[in-house]
Design a protein around this motif. Structure first.
Motif, mmCIF file in Angstrom:
data_model
loop_
_atom_site.group_PDB
_atom_site.id
_atom_site.type_symbol
_atom_site.label_atom_id
_atom_site.label_comp_id
_atom_site.label_asym_id
_atom_site.label_seq_id
_atom_site.Cartn_x
_atom_site.Cartn_y
_atom_site.Cartn_z
ATOM 1 N N LEU A 200 0.909 -1.159 0.013
ATOM 2 C CA LEU A 200 0.082 -0.206 0.050
ATOM 3 C C LEU A 200 0.817 1.364 -0.024
ATOM 4 C CD1 LEU A 200 -2.577 -1.173 2.453
ATOM 5 C CD2 LEU A 200 -3.154 -0.206 0.208
ATOM 6 N N VAL A 201 0.550 2.028 -1.076
ATOM 7 C CA VAL A 201 1.625 3.312 -1.289
ATOM 8 C C VAL A 201 0.763 4.706 -0.783
ATOM 9 C CG1 VAL A 201 2.991 4.414 -2.648
ATOM 10 C CG2 VAL A 201 2.951 1.997 -2.886
ATOM 11 N N PHE A 202 1.318 5.098 0.021
ATOM 12 C CA PHE A 202 0.490 6.562 0.474
ATOM 13 C C PHE A 202 0.726 7.533 -1.013
ATOM 14 C CE2 PHE A 202 -0.547 10.308 2.599
ATOM 15 C CZ PHE A 202 0.296 11.235 2.256
ATOM 16 N N LEU A 203 -0.557 8.119 -1.326
ATOM 17 C CA LEU A 203 -0.194 9.329 -2.416
ATOM 18 C C LEU A 203 -0.715 10.636 -1.745
ATOM 19 C CD1 LEU A 203 -2.339 7.469 -5.244
ATOM 20 C CD2 LEU A 203 -0.004 7.429 -4.902
ATOM 21 N N ILE A 204 -1.538 10.621 -0.973
ATOM 22 C CA ILE A 204 -2.012 11.979 -0.554
ATOM 23 C C ILE A 204 -2.627 12.158 0.892
ATOM 24 C CG2 ILE A 204 -4.178 12.362 -1.816
ATOM 25 C CD1 ILE A 204 -3.526 15.047 -2.114
ATOM 26 N N ARG A 205 -2.626 13.246 1.330
ATOM 27 C CA ARG A 205 -3.363 13.465 2.619
ATOM 28 C C ARG A 205 -3.847 14.889 2.666
ATOM 29 N NH1 ARG A 205 -0.915 16.037 7.472
ATOM 30 N NH2 ARG A 205 -2.137 15.971 9.289
ATOM 31 N N ARG A 206 -5.110 14.858 3.076
ATOM 32 C CA ARG A 206 -5.749 16.399 3.084
ATOM 33 C C ARG A 206 -6.718 16.807 4.319
ATOM 34 N NH1 ARG A 206 -6.442 19.864 -1.100
ATOM 35 N NH2 ARG A 206 -4.272 19.449 -1.155
ATOM 36 N N ASN A 207 -6.540 17.980 4.995
ATOM 37 C CA ASN A 207 -7.308 18.048 5.943
ATOM 38 C C ASN A 207 -8.576 18.849 5.646
ATOM 39 O OD1 ASN A 207 -7.323 20.761 6.708
ATOM 40 N ND2 ASN A 207 -5.121 20.563 7.017
ATOM 41 N N SER A 208 -9.373 18.418 6.350
ATOM 42 C CA SER A 208 -10.806 19.138 6.038
ATOM 43 C C SER A 208 -11.018 20.651 5.970
ATOM 44 C CB SER A 208 -11.845 18.640 7.418
ATOM 45 O OG SER A 208 -11.346 19.005 8.491
ATOM 46 N N PHE A 209 -9.914 21.374 6.473
ATOM 47 C CA PHE A 209 -9.999 22.842 6.381
ATOM 48 C C PHE A 209 -9.489 23.376 5.138
ATOM 49 C CE2 PHE A 209 -11.972 23.551 10.345
ATOM 50 C CZ PHE A 209 -11.268 22.444 11.209
ATOM 51 N N ASP A 210 -8.630 22.448 4.470
ATOM 52 C CA ASP A 210 -8.091 22.845 3.079
ATOM 53 C C ASP A 210 -8.792 22.242 1.885
ATOM 54 O OD1 ASP A 210 -4.648 22.299 1.921
ATOM 55 O OD2 ASP A 210 -6.245 23.390 0.999
ATOM 56 N N GLU A 211 -9.600 22.964 1.341
ATOM 57 C CA GLU A 211 -10.344 22.567 0.220
ATOM 58 C C GLU A 211 -9.773 22.883 -1.208
ATOM 59 O OE1 GLU A 211 -14.573 23.825 1.655
ATOM 60 O OE2 GLU A 211 -14.491 22.514 0.151
ATOM 61 N N GLN A 212 -8.343 23.458 -1.091
ATOM 62 C CA GLN A 212 -7.814 23.559 -2.188
ATOM 63 C C GLN A 212 -7.370 22.447 -3.127
ATOM 64 O OE1 GLN A 212 -4.473 26.134 -2.803
ATOM 65 N NE2 GLN A 212 -5.392 27.950 -2.114
ATOM 66 N N ASN A 213 -7.615 22.322 -4.378
ATOM 67 C CA ASN A 213 -7.285 21.243 -5.220
ATOM 68 C C ASN A 213 -5.597 21.190 -5.338
ATOM 69 O OD1 ASN A 213 -9.853 20.808 -5.642
ATOM 70 N ND2 ASN A 213 -10.097 21.864 -7.501
ATOM 71 N N GLU A 214 -5.175 20.107 -5.462
ATOM 72 C CA GLU A 214 -3.878 19.597 -5.282
ATOM 73 C C GLU A 214 -3.246 18.739 -6.671
ATOM 74 O OE1 GLU A 214 -2.071 18.994 -1.693
ATOM 75 O OE2 GLU A 214 -0.187 17.883 -2.413
ATOM 76 N N ILE A 215 -2.309 19.303 -7.315
ATOM 77 C CA ILE A 215 -1.673 18.597 -8.464
ATOM 78 C C ILE A 215 -0.344 18.323 -7.926
ATOM 79 C CG2 ILE A 215 -1.250 18.910 -10.989
ATOM 80 C CD1 ILE A 215 -3.155 20.857 -10.998
ATOM 81 N N SER A 216 -0.320 16.829 -8.629
ATOM 82 C CA SER A 216 1.228 16.418 -8.554
ATOM 83 C C SER A 216 1.398 15.602 -9.727
ATOM 84 C CB SER A 216 1.423 15.565 -7.145
ATOM 85 O OG SER A 216 2.672 14.795 -7.205
ATOM 86 N N GLY A 217 2.000 16.196 -10.579
ATOM 87 C CA GLY A 217 2.418 15.494 -11.963
ATOM 88 C C GLY A 217 1.183 15.262 -12.525
ATOM 89 N N ARG A 218 1.017 13.963 -12.953
ATOM 90 C CA ARG A 218 -0.409 13.656 -13.730
ATOM 91 C C ARG A 218 -1.353 13.382 -12.700
ATOM 92 N NH1 ARG A 218 -0.390 8.833 -15.370
ATOM 93 N NH2 ARG A 218 1.518 7.848 -14.491
ATOM 94 N N TYR A 219 -1.326 13.274 -11.260
ATOM 95 C CA TYR A 219 -2.191 13.274 -10.374
ATOM 96 C C TYR A 219 -2.988 14.739 -9.967
ATOM 97 C CZ TYR A 219 -0.177 8.484 -9.665
ATOM 98 O OH TYR A 219 0.212 7.158 -9.906
ATOM 99 N N SER A 220 -4.087 14.539 -9.819
ATOM 100 C CA SER A 220 -4.774 15.604 -9.283
ATOM 101 C C SER A 220 -5.951 15.100 -8.257
ATOM 102 C CB SER A 220 -5.341 16.774 -10.205
ATOM 103 O OG SER A 220 -6.452 16.180 -10.934
ATOM 104 N N TRP A 221 -6.272 15.859 -7.337
ATOM 105 C CA TRP A 221 -7.128 15.681 -6.406
ATOM 106 C C TRP A 221 -8.095 16.725 -6.124
ATOM 107 C CZ3 TRP A 221 -2.214 14.100 -5.891
ATOM 108 C CH2 TRP A 221 -2.123 13.024 -5.785
ATOM 109 N N ASN A 222 -9.558 16.383 -6.135
ATOM 110 C CA ASN A 222 -10.616 17.570 -6.130
ATOM 111 C C ASN A 222 -11.237 17.277 -4.768
ATOM 112 O OD1 ASN A 222 -12.951 19.158 -6.277
ATOM 113 N ND2 ASN A 222 -12.932 18.763 -8.473
ATOM 114 N N PHE A 223 -11.091 18.230 -3.842
ATOM 115 C CA PHE A 223 -11.712 17.964 -2.448
ATOM 116 C C PHE A 223 -12.983 18.946 -2.439
ATOM 117 C CE2 PHE A 223 -12.844 17.491 1.794
ATOM 118 C CZ PHE A 223 -12.348 18.090 2.519
ATOM 119 N N GLN A 224 -14.080 18.380 -2.034
ATOM 120 C CA GLN A 224 -15.367 19.540 -2.354
ATOM 121 C C GLN A 224 -16.155 19.029 -0.979
ATOM 122 O OE1 GLN A 224 -17.680 19.543 -5.996
ATOM 123 N NE2 GLN A 224 -16.151 20.942 -6.565
ATOM 124 N N LYS A 225 -16.205 20.013 0.088
ATOM 125 C CA LYS A 225 -16.833 19.600 1.538
ATOM 126 C C LYS A 225 -18.347 19.552 1.055
ATOM 127 C CE LYS A 225 -15.539 21.030 5.372
ATOM 128 N NZ LYS A 225 -14.656 21.939 6.447
#
Lengths: 113, 116
Positions: free
Chosen positions: B45-70
């Motif tokens: 199991l390989v860790f990719l990303i951690r995001r806290n509930s107060f940070d809704e900014q999207n994150e991009i890492s190379g070809r990967y991106s994450w969209n957090f919408q509370k």
């Protein structure tokens, strides 16, 4: 650091035998977790430790399962007696602090026949 | 109680296509953390990303991106220009803290197959 180290990588045992799985967490990590992964139930948290103290063992399926952490660098998960339904991949993971990312070992694939 | 739902059990796409993996969570906590892990065929199991509930900014890492919408309790993961090496099972996870008790709950995972 070499990461979380688990041993053995594979274990095949007969029903009724005792099985001990071992884990060395990443040095300096305060939290240690034991997970079990099966096709039917996915990834389940069995127990976790904070500073070597067991905090929550509500995921341990039965009294046949026990876990110890005698020091900061070693933990064991023991199944006695083992049963075929215990067959699974058992993962150990550690994390630096509360709610930080957990780093997983490569797992122990247990087969009970 | 907390719950993580990954409704997509399996996805197959042709190499170089973009793909989005969905994750919906439930929690009563206002402070929580969300994670994505990758489990390649080798099993770790390989860790990719951690995001806290107060940070809704999207994150991009190379070809990967994450969209957090509370607002929709979602934390979706997009792989752009997919590659065969992206073939794996991807898990979304939620961590919350109740009375000092830390719980990390995983979704059931999405098996992604990239077809060359």
């Amino acid at each position: 650091d070499a990461g979380v180290i688990q041993s053995p990588r594979h274990e095949v045992t007969e029903m009724g035998q005792e099985v001990t799985l071992r884990c060395k967490p990443i040095s300096g990590h305060d939290y240690l977790f034991w997970y079990r992964q099966t096709m039917m139930r996915g990834l389940e948290l069995l127990i976790y430790f904070n500073n070597n103290v067991p905090i929550d063992d509500s995921g341990m399926p039965e009294d046949r399962f026990s876990a110890k952490m005698p020091n900061a660098s070693f933990s064991t998960l023991k199944i006695q007696p083992s049963e075929p339904r215990d067959s699974a991949v058992y993962f150990c993971a550690s994390s630096l602090r509360s709610q930080t990312e957990a780093f997983f070992g490569q797992g122990t694939r247990l087969t009970v026949v | 109680a907390q719950k993580v739902t990954q409704a997509q059990t399996e996805i197959s796409v042709v190499e170089k296509e973009d793909v989005t993996l969905d994750c919906v969570y439930e929690t009563r906590d206002t402070t929580y953390y969300l994670f994505w892990y990758k489990q390649p065929p080798s099993g770790e199991l390989v860790f990719l990303i951690r995001r806290n509930s107060f940070d809704e900014q999207n994150e991009i890492s190379g070809r990967y991106s994450w969209n957090f919408q509370k607002s929709t309790s979602s934390f979706n993961f997009t792989i752009t220009a997919s590659q065969v090496v992206d073939s794996a099972v991807y898990f979304c996870a939620l961590s919350e803290r109740n009375f000092g008790n830390e719980k990390l709950t995983f979704g059931t995972g999405t098996r992604l197959t990239i077809i060359p």
